[in-house]
Scaffold this motif. Structure first.
Motif, PDB file in Angstrom:
ATOM      1  N   SER A 135      37.949  42.796  60.184  1.00  0.00           N
ATOM      2  CA  SER A 135      37.468  44.067  59.635  1.00  0.00           C
ATOM      3  C   SER A 135      38.037  44.271  58.242  1.00  0.00           C
ATOM      4  O   SER A 135      39.232  44.064  58.003  1.00  0.00           O
ATOM      5  CB  SER A 135      37.825  45.244  60.552  1.00  0.00           C
ATOM      6  N   THR A 136      37.158  44.643  57.317  1.00  0.00           N
ATOM      7  CA  THR A 136      37.520  44.904  55.931  1.00  0.00           C
ATOM      8  C   THR A 136      36.800  46.166  55.478  1.00  0.00           C
ATOM      9  O   THR A 136      35.925  46.694  56.175  1.00  0.00           O
ATOM     10  CB  THR A 136      37.116  43.739  55.006  1.00  0.00           C
ATOM     11  N   LEU A 137      37.145  46.645  54.288  1.00  0.00           N
ATOM     12  CA  LEU A 137      36.471  47.810  53.717  1.00  0.00           C
ATOM     13  C   LEU A 137      35.525  47.374  52.616  1.00  0.00           C
ATOM     14  O   LEU A 137      35.883  46.578  51.743  1.00  0.00           O
ATOM     15  CB  LEU A 137      37.484  48.797  53.149  1.00  0.00           C
ATOM     16  N   ASN A 138      34.303  47.904  52.658  1.00  0.00           N
ATOM     17  CA  ASN A 138      33.341  47.685  51.584  1.00  0.00           C
ATOM     18  C   ASN A 138      33.721  48.536  50.377  1.00  0.00           C
ATOM     19  O   ASN A 138      34.578  49.431  50.448  1.00  0.00           O
ATOM     20  CB  ASN A 138      31.936  48.054  52.060  1.00  0.00           C
ATOM     21  N   ALA A 139      33.068  48.274  49.257  1.00  0.00           N
ATOM     22  CA  ALA A 139      33.373  49.003  48.021  1.00  0.00           C
ATOM     23  C   ALA A 139      33.153  50.501  48.170  1.00  0.00           C
ATOM     24  O   ALA A 139      33.831  51.306  47.516  1.00  0.00           O
ATOM     25  CB  ALA A 139      32.528  48.446  46.877  1.00  0.00           C
ATOM     26  N   ASP A 140      32.219  50.908  49.023  1.00  0.00           N
ATOM     27  CA  ASP A 140      31.940  52.331  49.210  1.00  0.00           C
ATOM     28  C   ASP A 140      32.825  52.969  50.278  1.00  0.00           C
ATOM     29  O   ASP A 140      32.648  54.141  50.625  1.00  0.00           O
ATOM     30  CB  ASP A 140      30.462  52.555  49.542  1.00  0.00           C
ATOM     31  N   GLY A 141      33.774  52.193  50.827  1.00  0.00           N
ATOM     32  CA  GLY A 141      34.696  52.726  51.822  1.00  0.00           C
ATOM     33  C   GLY A 141      34.251  52.560  53.257  1.00  0.00           C
ATOM     34  O   GLY A 141      35.016  52.862  54.178  1.00  0.00           O
ATOM     35  N   SER A 142      33.026  52.090  53.469  1.00  0.00           N
ATOM     36  CA  SER A 142      32.550  51.850  54.825  1.00  0.00           C
ATOM     37  C   SER A 142      33.141  50.541  55.356  1.00  0.00           C
ATOM     38  O   SER A 142      33.498  49.650  54.580  1.00  0.00           O
ATOM     39  CB  SER A 142      31.021  51.786  54.853  1.00  0.00           C
TER      40      SER A 142
END
Length: 217
Positions: free
Chosen positions: A20-27
């Motif tokens: 699990s990681t964070l996308n640029a938009d925080g999702s």
């Protein structure tokens, strides 16, 4: 008798990991992988350079390694041919991948807040390892530009479900109770009972402790 052979892949058997990681938009993004190994509280994972996971790791420099148990095959299968990248990279498009923005929803999994890193944990996974980026290496850079990326990660927090921990030693996993999901040549397997005691097990587990545990504190 042995013979010279040329398998397309050499996946002799490794644990499945949901990264699990964070996308640029925080999702959140969630990706199943099976190229991983650990030494102490360090690990190496291998992911496609064009993947959303590689992109997010390079930017956020942190992730969670969630290890599903052998009864979670359905959830992993629902994620197997999805990608957070949009548009879908050509290499994945040719293999039948499709874009999916809500990976947790697609897998029927529940996000759980982490303690150290921003990416969420997978609540259903018995093992959750919060980790930070230490180094990266382009695999086969000379022969396959843009090929897989290898990321060295340092674990900074370990979460273990009570069901897999030794009752008299809360900092130790009971291998008789932990049943990881294993990927071997693209097929799912679990673990059977212990075959025979290992001579290596005579070395106290605590002797393998590294300074990374102190760093994590």
């Amino acid at each position: 008798m042995h013979r010279v052979s040329e398998p397309a892949i050499l996946y002799f058997g490794t644990p499945v990991v949901l990264v699990s990681t964070l996308n640029a938009d925080g999702s959140p993004n969630l990706a199943p992988i099976s190229s991983v190994f650990w030494l102490g509280w360090r690990c190496m994972i291998g992911v496609a350079a064009s993947s959303k996971t590689s992109e997010n790791l390079a930017r956020e420099r942190e992730c969670v390694l969630n290890l599903p148990s052998s009864d979670m095959t359905d959830a992993v299968n629902r994620l197997a041919l999805t990608t957070g990248s949009n548009p879908v990279p050509d290499t994945k498009l040719s293999r039948g991948y499709r874009h999916c923005a809500d990976k947790f929803g697609e897998g029927g999994l529940s996000p759980e807040r982490s303690i150290v890193v921003g990416a969420p944990r997978v609540a259903e996974c018995p093992v959750q390892l919060e980790a930070v980026f230490e180094a990266s290496h382009q695999l086969a850079e000379r022969d396959r530009p843009g090929g897989p990326m290898c990321f060295e990660l340092r674990v900074v927090r370990v979460h273990l479900d009570d069901s897999i921990v030794m009752t008299d030693a809360p900092d130790r996993v009971d291998p008789d109770r932990w049943r990881p999901l294993i990927m071997s040549f693209q097929k799912f397997y679990g673990l059977g009972p212990q075959l025979t005691p290992s001579i290596l097990a005579r070395v106290p587990e605590g002797m393998y402790q590294t300074p990374d545990i102190e760093l994590a504190r």
